[in-house]
Design an enzyme around this catalytic site. Structure first.
Site, mmCIF file in Angstrom:
data_model
loop_
_atom_site.group_PDB
_atom_site.id
_atom_site.type_symbol
_atom_site.label_atom_id
_atom_site.label_comp_id
_atom_site.label_asym_id
_atom_site.label_seq_id
_atom_site.Cartn_x
_atom_site.Cartn_y
_atom_site.Cartn_z
ATOM 1 C CB CYS A 77 -12.394 3.458 -2.386
ATOM 2 S SG CYS A 77 -10.877 4.218 -2.742
ATOM 3 C CD GLU A 78 -10.280 8.953 2.274
ATOM 4 O OE1 GLU A 78 -9.366 9.468 2.319
ATOM 5 O OE2 GLU A 78 -11.166 9.086 3.323
ATOM 6 C CG HIS A 79 -7.988 7.278 -2.624
ATOM 7 N ND1 HIS A 79 -7.370 6.387 -2.341
ATOM 8 C CD2 HIS A 79 -7.799 8.349 -1.848
ATOM 9 C CE1 HIS A 79 -6.118 6.602 -1.418
ATOM 10 N NE2 HIS A 79 -6.858 7.865 -1.222
ATOM 11 C CG HIS A 80 -11.131 5.870 -7.688
ATOM 12 N ND1 HIS A 80 -9.964 5.197 -6.677
ATOM 13 C CD2 HIS A 80 -10.460 6.464 -8.720
ATOM 14 C CE1 HIS A 80 -8.791 5.458 -7.672
ATOM 15 N NE2 HIS A 80 -8.921 6.219 -8.600
ATOM 16 C CD GLN A 119 -8.957 -3.499 3.322
ATOM 17 O OE1 GLN A 119 -9.275 -3.303 2.096
ATOM 18 N NE2 GLN A 119 -8.459 -4.710 3.752
ATOM 19 C CG HIS A 147 -9.985 -2.134 -2.111
ATOM 20 N ND1 HIS A 147 -10.209 -0.801 -1.716
ATOM 21 C CD2 HIS A 147 -9.703 -2.924 -1.201
ATOM 22 C CE1 HIS A 147 -10.107 -1.156 -0.359
ATOM 23 N NE2 HIS A 147 -9.627 -2.366 -0.148
ATOM 24 C CB CYS A 149 -10.844 1.721 -6.909
ATOM 25 S SG CYS A 149 -9.983 1.135 -5.430
#
Length: 190
Positions: A77-80, A119, A147, A149
């Site tokens: 996941c590019e956010h976390h 995703q 996920h 996250c």
């Protein structure tokens, strides 16, 4: 631009210091190097064009649906920068007998998954690559993933699944064809 493993090592060393750990203690001494090697592997999709796998094509008189189910997906996941994982399902209807090897779909999925990802984007990238290279009558891609996250932090809802789909061509314009594909993907679950 290639990966700068030394820079990754320095960053991991600084993160270990920042969380209050001793990066020089025995158990952590080689962790920055291990993480750098792991990042080189899990983000290797940044160094390639996954659609290149679809350039290997064959001719076969077949304009019926082909589905490759349960392709394992592992991404970050590019956010976390924590993993999400699950399965991808790819359906396509060849046009004028233009097909590719079934393993090529798994390679495309893996190539796009080995990047910092969302995703939703991953699902669309796979569908667009297949449409662009094979020019089929239609493509449908479904990804179901858990996920980390959401499961190991934040709301901590282990087992929750995110489903995304991307529909192109006849799967988008013909509800009966789309319904058949979804039914075949969902049917006979293990």
């Amino acid at each position: 631009m290639g990966m700068d493993l030394e820079k990754i090592e320095q960053a991991v060393y600084m993160i270990l210091e920042a969380i209050g750990e001793d990066p020089d203690r025995e158990g952590l001494r080689d962790t920055p190097k291990r993480v750098a090697r792991m990042y080189a592997e899990v983000f290797s999709g940044l160094q390639e064009d996954p659609s290149r796998h679809l350039k290997v094509q064959f001719s076969e008189v077949h304009e019926e649906m082909v589905i490759v189910k349960d392709i394992p997906v592992y991404s970050m996941c590019e956010h976390h920068l924590v993993p999400f994982y699950g399965k991808a399902h790819v359906a396509y209807i060849p046009r004028k007998g233009k097909i590719t090897g079934l393993s090529k779909f798994a390679r495309v999925v893996e190539g796009f998954a080995r990047r910092p990802q969302l995703q939703e984007r991953l699902t669309s990238q796979i569908a667009d690559a297949i449409m662009g290279e094979l020019v089929p009558l239609g493509v449908l891609v479904v990804i179901e993933a858990e996920h980390m996250c959401m499961t190991m932090r934040g709301v901590k809802k282990a087992g929750s699944q995110t489903l995304t789909s991307a529909v192109r061509g006849v799967f988008n314009t013909n509800p009966i064809t789309r319904s058949e594909a979804f039914s075949l993907i969902q049917g006979h679950r293990r």
